[in-house]
Design an enzyme around this catalytic site. Structure first.
Site, PDB file in Angstrom:
ATOM      1  N   TYR A  38     -65.978 -68.273 -92.108  1.00 45.98           N
ATOM      2  CA  TYR A  38     -65.160 -68.655 -92.908  1.00 45.98           C
ATOM      3  C   TYR A  38     -65.902 -69.572 -94.232  1.00 45.98           C
ATOM      4  O   TYR A  38     -64.603 -69.983 -94.966  1.00 45.98           O
ATOM      5  CB  TYR A  38     -64.820 -69.953 -91.656  1.00 45.98           C
ATOM      6  CG  TYR A  38     -63.285 -69.705 -90.592  1.00 45.98           C
ATOM      7  CD1 TYR A  38     -63.121 -68.177 -90.418  1.00 45.98           C
ATOM      8  CD2 TYR A  38     -63.039 -70.709 -89.924  1.00 45.98           C
ATOM      9  CE1 TYR A  38     -62.746 -67.946 -89.314  1.00 45.98           C
ATOM     10  CE2 TYR A  38     -62.653 -70.810 -88.728  1.00 45.98           C
ATOM     11  CZ  TYR A  38     -62.899 -68.850 -88.440  1.00 45.98           C
ATOM     12  OH  TYR A  38     -61.827 -68.636 -86.776  1.00 45.98           O
ATOM     13  N   GLY A  85     -54.249 -68.249 -82.713  1.00 41.84           N
ATOM     14  CA  GLY A  85     -52.972 -67.533 -83.304  1.00 41.84           C
ATOM     15  C   GLY A  85     -51.477 -67.544 -82.171  1.00 41.84           C
ATOM     16  O   GLY A  85     -50.809 -66.911 -81.850  1.00 41.84           O
ATOM     17  N   LEU A 104     -49.516 -69.342 -82.885  1.00 43.01           N
ATOM     18  CA  LEU A 104     -47.987 -69.485 -83.596  1.00 43.01           C
ATOM     19  C   LEU A 104     -47.893 -68.263 -83.891  1.00 43.01           C
ATOM     20  O   LEU A 104     -46.013 -68.064 -84.269  1.00 43.01           O
ATOM     21  CB  LEU A 104     -47.661 -69.986 -84.850  1.00 43.01           C
ATOM     22  CG  LEU A 104     -48.110 -71.736 -84.137  1.00 43.01           C
ATOM     23  CD1 LEU A 104     -48.593 -72.380 -85.359  1.00 43.01           C
ATOM     24  CD2 LEU A 104     -47.278 -72.379 -82.672  1.00 43.01           C
ATOM     25  N   SER A 122     -53.005 -75.471 -90.351  1.00 42.10           N
ATOM     26  CA  SER A 122     -52.249 -75.481 -91.466  1.00 42.10           C
ATOM     27  C   SER A 122     -52.320 -76.346 -93.138  1.00 42.10           C
ATOM     28  O   SER A 122     -53.489 -76.542 -92.497  1.00 42.10           O
ATOM     29  CB  SER A 122     -50.280 -76.423 -91.324  1.00 42.10           C
ATOM     30  OG  SER A 122     -50.153 -76.713 -92.604  1.00 42.10           O
ATOM     31  N   ARG A 132     -49.003 -58.152 -81.085  1.00 43.36           N
ATOM     32  CA  ARG A 132     -50.598 -58.677 -81.641  1.00 43.36           C
ATOM     33  C   ARG A 132     -50.366 -59.254 -82.581  1.00 43.36           C
ATOM     34  O   ARG A 132     -50.262 -58.228 -83.741  1.00 43.36           O
ATOM     35  CB  ARG A 132     -51.571 -57.638 -81.183  1.00 43.36           C
ATOM     36  CG  ARG A 132     -52.444 -58.319 -79.740  1.00 43.36           C
ATOM     37  CD  ARG A 132     -53.339 -57.054 -80.002  1.00 43.36           C
ATOM     38  NE  ARG A 132     -54.247 -57.356 -78.676  1.00 43.36           N
ATOM     39  CZ  ARG A 132     -54.604 -58.500 -78.092  1.00 43.36           C
ATOM     40  NH1 ARG A 132     -54.847 -59.892 -79.320  1.00 43.36           N
ATOM     41  NH2 ARG A 132     -55.095 -59.013 -76.685  1.00 43.36           N
TER      42      ARG A 132
HETATM   43  N1  LIG Z   1     -62.190 -66.232 -82.662  1.00 44.95           N
HETATM   44  C1  LIG Z   1     -61.699 -65.521 -83.315  1.00 44.95           C
HETATM   45  O1  LIG Z   1     -61.297 -64.768 -83.552  1.00 44.95           O
HETATM   46  C2  LIG Z   1     -60.188 -66.164 -84.750  1.00 44.95           C
HETATM   47  C3  LIG Z   1     -59.204 -65.099 -85.157  1.00 44.95           C
HETATM   48  C4  LIG Z   1     -58.445 -66.309 -85.725  1.00 44.95           C
HETATM   49  C5  LIG Z   1     -58.322 -67.728 -85.621  1.00 44.95           C
HETATM   50  N2  LIG Z   1     -59.538 -68.246 -85.663  1.00 44.95           N
HETATM   51  C6  LIG Z   1     -59.279 -70.150 -85.486  1.00 44.95           C
HETATM   52  O2  LIG Z   1     -57.836 -70.587 -85.468  1.00 44.95           O
HETATM   53  C7  LIG Z   1     -57.097 -71.040 -86.560  1.00 44.95           C
HETATM   54  C8  LIG Z   1     -55.811 -70.735 -86.904  1.00 44.95           C
HETATM   55  O3  LIG Z   1     -55.676 -69.236 -86.664  1.00 44.95           O
HETATM   56  P1  LIG Z   1     -53.904 -69.278 -86.851  1.00 44.95           P
HETATM   57  O4  LIG Z   1     -53.949 -68.726 -88.329  1.00 44.95           O
HETATM   58  O5  LIG Z   1     -53.667 -67.245 -86.249  1.00 44.95           O
HETATM   59  O6  LIG Z   1     -52.659 -69.472 -85.606  1.00 44.95           O
HETATM   60  P2  LIG Z   1     -51.251 -69.807 -86.014  1.00 44.95           P
HETATM   61  O7  LIG Z   1     -51.068 -71.495 -85.338  1.00 44.95           O
HETATM   62  O8  LIG Z   1     -50.539 -68.694 -84.651  1.00 44.95           O
HETATM   63  O9  LIG Z   1     -51.079 -69.947 -86.960  1.00 44.95           O
HETATM   64  C9  LIG Z   1     -50.797 -70.558 -88.184  1.00 44.95           C
HETATM   65  C10 LIG Z   1     -50.517 -70.458 -88.866  1.00 44.95           C
HETATM   66  O10 LIG Z   1     -48.912 -71.572 -88.974  1.00 44.95           O
HETATM   67  C11 LIG Z   1     -48.417 -72.197 -90.036  1.00 44.95           C
HETATM   68  N3  LIG Z   1     -47.284 -72.680 -89.074  1.00 44.95           N
HETATM   69  C12 LIG Z   1     -48.020 -73.921 -88.411  1.00 44.95           C
HETATM   70  N4  LIG Z   1     -47.192 -75.129 -88.047  1.00 44.95           N
HETATM   71  C13 LIG Z   1     -46.075 -74.813 -88.725  1.00 44.95           C
HETATM   72  C14 LIG Z   1     -44.561 -74.892 -88.550  1.00 44.95           C
HETATM   73  N5  LIG Z   1     -44.035 -75.776 -88.046  1.00 44.95           N
HETATM   74  N6  LIG Z   1     -43.868 -74.057 -88.585  1.00 44.95           N
HETATM   75  C15 LIG Z   1     -43.923 -72.609 -89.591  1.00 44.95           C
HETATM   76  N7  LIG Z   1     -45.519 -72.845 -90.034  1.00 44.95           N
HETATM   77  C16 LIG Z   1     -46.001 -73.333 -89.670  1.00 44.95           C
HETATM   78  C17 LIG Z   1     -48.621 -72.404 -90.938  1.00 44.95           C
HETATM   79  O11 LIG Z   1     -48.477 -72.007 -92.953  1.00 44.95           O
HETATM   80  P3  LIG Z   1     -48.355 -73.316 -93.473  1.00 44.95           P
HETATM   81  O12 LIG Z   1     -50.038 -73.495 -93.596  1.00 44.95           O
HETATM   82  O13 LIG Z   1     -47.855 -72.455 -94.905  1.00 44.95           O
HETATM   83  O14 LIG Z   1     -47.918 -74.269 -93.165  1.00 44.95           O
HETATM   84  C18 LIG Z   1     -50.656 -71.470 -90.693  1.00 44.95           C
HETATM   85  O15 LIG Z   1     -50.326 -70.388 -91.931  1.00 44.95           O
HETATM   86  C19 LIG Z   1     -58.101 -70.417 -87.187  1.00 44.95           C
HETATM   87  O16 LIG Z   1     -58.072 -71.158 -88.838  1.00 44.95           O
HETATM   88  C20 LIG Z   1     -59.145 -69.985 -86.645  1.00 44.95           C
HETATM   89  O17 LIG Z   1     -60.074 -71.470 -86.999  1.00 44.95           O
HETATM   90  C21 LIG Z   1     -60.337 -67.773 -84.681  1.00 44.95           C
END
Ligand SMILES: NC(=O)c1ccc[n+]([C@@H]2O[C@H](COP(=O)([O-])OP(=O)(O)OC[C@H]3O[C@@H](n4cnc5c(N)ncnc54)[C@H](OP(=O)(O)O)[C@@H]3O)[C@@H](O)[C@H]2O)c1
Length: 310
Positions: A53, A198, A200, A252, A291
């Site tokens: 990252y 992920g 959300l 977020s 997914r």
């Molecule tokens: N191990 C791995 O391979 C791997 C892979 C992917 C991710 N990750 C980790 O997991 C973290 C989270 O990943 P993710 O992005 O997949 O998580 P997620 O929780 O599925 O999605 C996060 C997104 O949700 C939006 N969000 C948050 N609160 C909200 C609300 N109340 N209403 C509407 N939208 C909302 C945010 O957008 P806004 O910014 O516009 O609020 C953000 O971009 C990453 O940053 C990373 O640290 C790990």
């Protein structure tokens, strides 16, 4: 007191994490520090970062910038493909030390980002490299675990592991439960905690929201009424994840949403989902398979034959 989940190595991990790897925060420099500060000040005491990252340094910097003490915050990082880690122990040690130097301290947890980080056929040797660093004190007090490991990867490790991985971090939400069933059963057997990235996806990545949409909206209304706080479907899904005993790794870049997701730490009993609500979410989720992250966990781990939507 934030909610925590007990790990197999005896430590307790904060159940809600703010990640700096997506949401426009990855590789973002000052924004990763500033939004990290918002998350920490809002009461999210766990930062999830990774070598790939480009924000390990900012994860460490956000803590003093928020006026907090390093010992009160949990930091997870991951060894990534980008680090060109080879599987010999000297290279693993060098890669781990680079992360420690960037973060500024030994993190609370180090994960292997995917089963494809180790060289082909060297999954076990790579794990043993991490075990050696726990033994020689380089990773004193640091939990070790994996990410995106499939059932076959966990089985291979567990044949020889001296230390059981504390967690497996993977895409986890109601729309992938059918696929994950065999993996989650294996993790239960070995007491490996699941971390959900992920979480959300049903709300923000599924094209229509699918069968969960009305269920989450109904529960959000109920919790808003009972807690007097503004709760949306995203917050309900995070509550569901944590009540499943899973660490929710969300993010977020928007301070308003960060504060909203942190509210779960202050709800008290009224914010808990009832058994009926938990069951209703799982039942709706299991009707489809969807997914958000297609590149992970699907290779030689067949997906269920279910529609993506109803
Ligand atoms: N191990 C791995 O391979 C791997 C892979 C992917 C991710 N990750 C980790 O997991 C973290 C989270 O990943 P993710 O992005 O997949 O998580 P997620 O929780 O599925 O999605 C996060 C997104 O949700 C939006 N969000 C948050 N609160 C909200 C609300 N109340 N209403 C509407 N939208 C909302 C945010 O957008 P806004 O910014 O516009 O609020 C953000 O971009 C990453 O940053 C990373 O640290 C790990």
């Amino acid at each position: 007191m934030v909610r925590t989940i007990k790990l197999n190595d005896g430590k307790s991990i904060p159940a809600l994490a703010w990640g700096n790897g997506t949401g426009g925060i990855e590789h973002s420099g000052q924004k990763a520090i500033d939004t990290g500060v918002v998350a920490l000040k809002a009461g999210i005491l766990h930062i999830d970062t990774a070598q790939i990252y480009g924000t390990e340094k900012e994860a460490g910097q956000a803590i003093p910038a928020a006026g907090l003490d390093r010992k009160d915050i949990w930091v997870t990082t991951k060894l990534s493909e980008a680090s060109h880690v080879k599987t010999n122990h000297a290279d693993i040690k060098r890669s781990v030390q680079e992360s420690i130097d960037k973060i500024g301290f030994v993190p609370d947890m180090i994960l292997i980002h995917t089963p494809f980080v180790p060289e082909n056929g060297k999954l076990v040797e790579f794990w043993q490299g991490l075990e050696a660093l726990v033994e020689d004190g380089t990773l004193k007090g640091c939990s070790i675990g994996v990410s995106n490991y499939r059932p076959q990867d966990i089985e291979e490790l567990m044949k020889v592991a001296k230390l059981t991985p504390a967690v497996n971090q993977m895409e986890y939400h109601p729309y992938v439960l059918n696929h994950l069933d065999p993996l989650l059963a294996l993790q239960k057997e070995h007491n490996i905690v699941t971390q959900a990235y992920g979480p959300l996806t049903p709300v923000i990545r599924h094209p229509t929201g699918g069968p969960l949409k009305p269920v989450l909206e109904k529960i959000a209304k109920r919790i808003s009424k009972d807690t007097g706080k503004e709760v949306d479907s995203a917050v309900v899904l995070l509550q569901w994840t944590i009540q499943m005993g899973v660490v929710a790794v969300t993010t977020s870049g928007n301070p308003g949403n960060v504060r909203k997701m942190a509210q779960g730490e202050t709800f008290g009993k009224e914010g808990d989902l009832t058994k009926a609500e938990m069951d209703e979410i799982e039942e709706a989720g299991r009707k489809v398979h969807f997914r958000g992250y297609k590149e992970h966990m699907t290779k030689e781990f067949p997906e269920p034959d279910l529609p993506q939507d109803l």
